[in-house]
Design an enzyme around this catalytic site. Structure first.
Site, PDB file in Angstrom:
ATOM      1  N   TYR A 163       0.834  -1.206   0.000  1.00 19.23           N
ATOM      2  CA  TYR A 163       0.000   0.000   0.000  1.00 19.23           C
ATOM      3  C   TYR A 163       0.869   1.256   0.000  1.00 19.23           C
ATOM      4  CZ  TYR A 163      -3.696   3.247   1.487  1.00 19.23           C
ATOM      5  OH  TYR A 163      -4.580   4.301   1.563  1.00 19.23           O
ATOM      6  N   LYS A 167       1.191   4.174  -2.900  1.00 18.56           N
ATOM      7  CA  LYS A 167       0.835   5.589  -2.669  1.00 18.56           C
ATOM      8  C   LYS A 167       2.038   6.492  -2.925  1.00 18.56           C
ATOM      9  CE  LYS A 167      -3.479   4.877  -1.685  1.00 18.56           C
ATOM     10  NZ  LYS A 167      -4.565   5.407  -2.508  1.00 18.56           N
TER      11      LYS A 167
HETATM   12  P1  NDP Z   1     -13.203   1.928   0.753  1.00 25.38           P
HETATM   13  O1  NDP Z   1     -12.640   0.585   1.057  1.00 25.38           O
HETATM   14  O2  NDP Z   1     -14.315   2.465   1.566  1.00 25.38           O
HETATM   15  O3  NDP Z   1     -13.629   1.992  -0.808  1.00 25.38           O
HETATM   16  C1  NDP Z   1     -12.783   1.512  -1.801  1.00 25.38           C
HETATM   17  C2  NDP Z   1     -13.364   1.940  -3.126  1.00 25.38           C
HETATM   18  O4  NDP Z   1     -12.482   1.548  -4.179  1.00 25.38           O
HETATM   19  C3  NDP Z   1     -14.721   1.324  -3.402  1.00 25.38           C
HETATM   20  O5  NDP Z   1     -15.535   2.271  -4.003  1.00 25.38           O
HETATM   21  C4  NDP Z   1     -14.374   0.210  -4.398  1.00 25.38           C
HETATM   22  O6  NDP Z   1     -15.439  -0.121  -5.273  1.00 25.38           O
HETATM   23  C5  NDP Z   1     -13.242   0.849  -5.168  1.00 25.38           C
HETATM   24  N1  NDP Z   1     -12.413  -0.128  -5.857  1.00 25.38           N
HETATM   25  C6  NDP Z   1     -11.583  -1.035  -5.292  1.00 25.38           C
HETATM   26  N2  NDP Z   1     -10.997  -1.776  -6.258  1.00 25.38           N
HETATM   27  C7  NDP Z   1     -11.451  -1.304  -7.447  1.00 25.38           C
HETATM   28  C8  NDP Z   1     -11.208  -1.646  -8.810  1.00 25.38           C
HETATM   29  N3  NDP Z   1     -10.359  -2.634  -9.137  1.00 25.38           N
HETATM   30  N4  NDP Z   1     -11.853  -0.963  -9.774  1.00 25.38           N
HETATM   31  C9  NDP Z   1     -12.723   0.026  -9.448  1.00 25.38           C
HETATM   32  N5  NDP Z   1     -12.999   0.402  -8.180  1.00 25.38           N
HETATM   33  C10 NDP Z   1     -12.366  -0.255  -7.195  1.00 25.38           C
HETATM   34  O7  NDP Z   1     -11.942   2.880   0.792  1.00 25.38           O
HETATM   35  P2  NDP Z   1     -11.762   4.412   1.190  1.00 25.38           P
HETATM   36  O8  NDP Z   1     -12.948   5.213   0.828  1.00 25.38           O
HETATM   37  O9  NDP Z   1     -11.231   4.464   2.560  1.00 25.38           O
HETATM   38  O10 NDP Z   1     -10.541   4.763   0.229  1.00 25.38           O
HETATM   39  C11 NDP Z   1     -10.668   5.543  -0.941  1.00 25.38           C
HETATM   40  C12 NDP Z   1      -9.268   5.991  -1.337  1.00 25.38           C
HETATM   41  O11 NDP Z   1      -8.726   6.772  -0.277  1.00 25.38           O
HETATM   42  C13 NDP Z   1      -8.293   4.837  -1.555  1.00 25.38           C
HETATM   43  O12 NDP Z   1      -7.430   5.139  -2.612  1.00 25.38           O
HETATM   44  C14 NDP Z   1      -7.538   4.788  -0.237  1.00 25.38           C
HETATM   45  O13 NDP Z   1      -6.262   4.228  -0.381  1.00 25.38           O
HETATM   46  C15 NDP Z   1      -7.461   6.269   0.067  1.00 25.38           C
HETATM   47  N6  NDP Z   1      -7.182   6.575   1.465  1.00 25.38           N
HETATM   48  C16 NDP Z   1      -7.998   6.127   2.464  1.00 25.38           C
HETATM   49  C17 NDP Z   1      -7.704   6.435   3.777  1.00 25.38           C
HETATM   50  C18 NDP Z   1      -8.563   5.990   4.924  1.00 25.38           C
HETATM   51  O14 NDP Z   1      -8.120   6.134   6.077  1.00 25.38           O
HETATM   52  N7  NDP Z   1      -9.770   5.489   4.697  1.00 25.38           N
HETATM   53  C19 NDP Z   1      -6.506   7.197   4.126  1.00 25.38           C
HETATM   54  C20 NDP Z   1      -5.729   7.628   2.994  1.00 25.38           C
HETATM   55  C21 NDP Z   1      -6.059   7.310   1.718  1.00 25.38           C
HETATM   56  P3  NDP Z   1     -16.355  -1.451  -5.015  1.00 25.38           P
HETATM   57  O15 NDP Z   1     -17.264  -1.114  -3.865  1.00 25.38           O
HETATM   58  O16 NDP Z   1     -17.067  -1.607  -6.299  1.00 25.38           O
HETATM   59  O17 NDP Z   1     -15.401  -2.551  -4.695  1.00 25.38           O
END
Ligand code: NDP
Length: 259
Positions: A163, A167
């Site tokens: 991860y 990033k």
């Molecule tokens: P969630 O786990 O809540 O959501 C992940 C999202 O990514 C879902 O909408 C999922 O869609 C989508 N996704 C995953 N794999 C794919 C794929 N192969 N193709 C298309 N869509 C995909 O994560 P967060 O909302 O927490 O994270 C969102 C972003 O923010 C990420 O990049 C994460 O790394 C980043 N982030 C999050 C932090 C946190 O603390 N939460 C901190 C820093 C960064 P589906 O439901 O269809 O699988």
């Protein structure tokens, strides 16, 4: 024009990968509130359609859900073709889709490593590539990627080298792409959140029952924020309000990385 007018996105089209839930859902809703038509691009078609319908109902903009795997080139190309057919031009791309695997480096499998890097880093490249081509043809746009504070610091106590590598890759990819695409009037930036309460962080709770307290002890603002604390920065980076910014990163982490 007032300063708040510069945050408006009326008449623009924005794609949000992973716009169905978590941070992406909140960003998709915020861009729609700012006036943009919004495309929700994620894997789970039903959940994407639900989110798109909710956003259209609450804001009155046009929305579209396109089932997409950002790690698959053919799927990304098909998604971009569908969006261009529906809306003509693409003004904003939010590379938000992301996954994490909590596993120590010494036991992480090749498949686990690939799954994370493919979605987070390759997915950011593929979506930027196909949307970027459209932006070049239409005269410019704004690409923003949801990176992470994990691009800059080590996380503890969870293990997650793939991860953090992905990033960190998004940050250097962004600087280079900003340089290469400035001549096309395409701005490329990132927002780097700290810990935000979503399914992603819930996954980490399984690693250590005290994990929230450990994380909070490292923050200046001792609270784990919600996705609504990230979305305003995305509106800023998407809009003309950040017209003079490219190749930049805005950290939204409650002061975690300061010490
Ligand atoms: P969630 O786990 O809540 O959501 C992940 C999202 O990514 C879902 O909408 C999922 O869609 C989508 N996704 C995953 N794999 C794919 C794929 N192969 N193709 C298309 N869509 C995909 O994560 P967060 O909302 O927490 O994270 C969102 C972003 O923010 C990420 O990049 C994460 O790394 C980043 N982030 C999050 C932090 C946190 O603390 N939460 C901190 C820093 C960064 P589906 O439901 O269809 O699988």
């Amino acid at each position: 024009m007032t300063v708040l007018d510069r945050f408006r996105l009326d008449g623009q089209t924005a794609i949000v990968t992973g716009g169905n839930r978590g941070i992406g859902r909140e960003i998709a809703g915020a861009l729609a509130e700012a006036g943009a038509d919004v495309v929700v691009a994620n894997r789970n078609g039903e959940s994407g359609r639900e989110a798109a319908a909710e956003i259209a109902d609450s804001t009155g903009v046009e929305t579209l859900a396109v089932e997409t795997d950002v790690a698959d080139e053919a799927s990304v190309r098909a998604m971009v073709d569908t969006v261009v057919e529906a809306f003509g031009e693409i003004d904003v791309l939010v590379n938000n889709a992301g996954i994490v695997v909590h596993e120590a480096a010494e036991t992480m499998t090749e498949e686990e490593w690939d799954s994370v890097v493919d979605v987070n880093l390759k997915g950011t490249f593929l979506c930027s590539k196909y949307v970027g081509r459209e932006m070049m043809a239409s005269g410019g746009g704004s690409i923003l990627s949801v990176s992470s504070m994990s691009a800059f610091v080590a996380n503890y106590p969870q293990r997650q080298v793939a991860y953090n590598a992905s990033k960190g890759g998004i940050e250097s990819f962004t600087r280079q792409l900003a340089s290469e695409w400035a001549e096309h009037d395409i701005r490329v930036n990132t927002v780097a959140p700290g810990y935000i309460r979503t399914d992603n962080t819930d996954q980490a709770d399984a690693v250590d029952p005290d994990i929230d307290e450990i994380w909070e002890s490292e923050m200046l603002m001792d609270e784990i924020a919600g996705p609504e604390d990230v979305a305003p920065t995305a509106v800023f980076l998407a809009s003309d309000a950040s017209r003079y910014m490219t190749g930049a990163c805005i950290v939204v982490d409650g002061g975690y990385t300061v010490r």
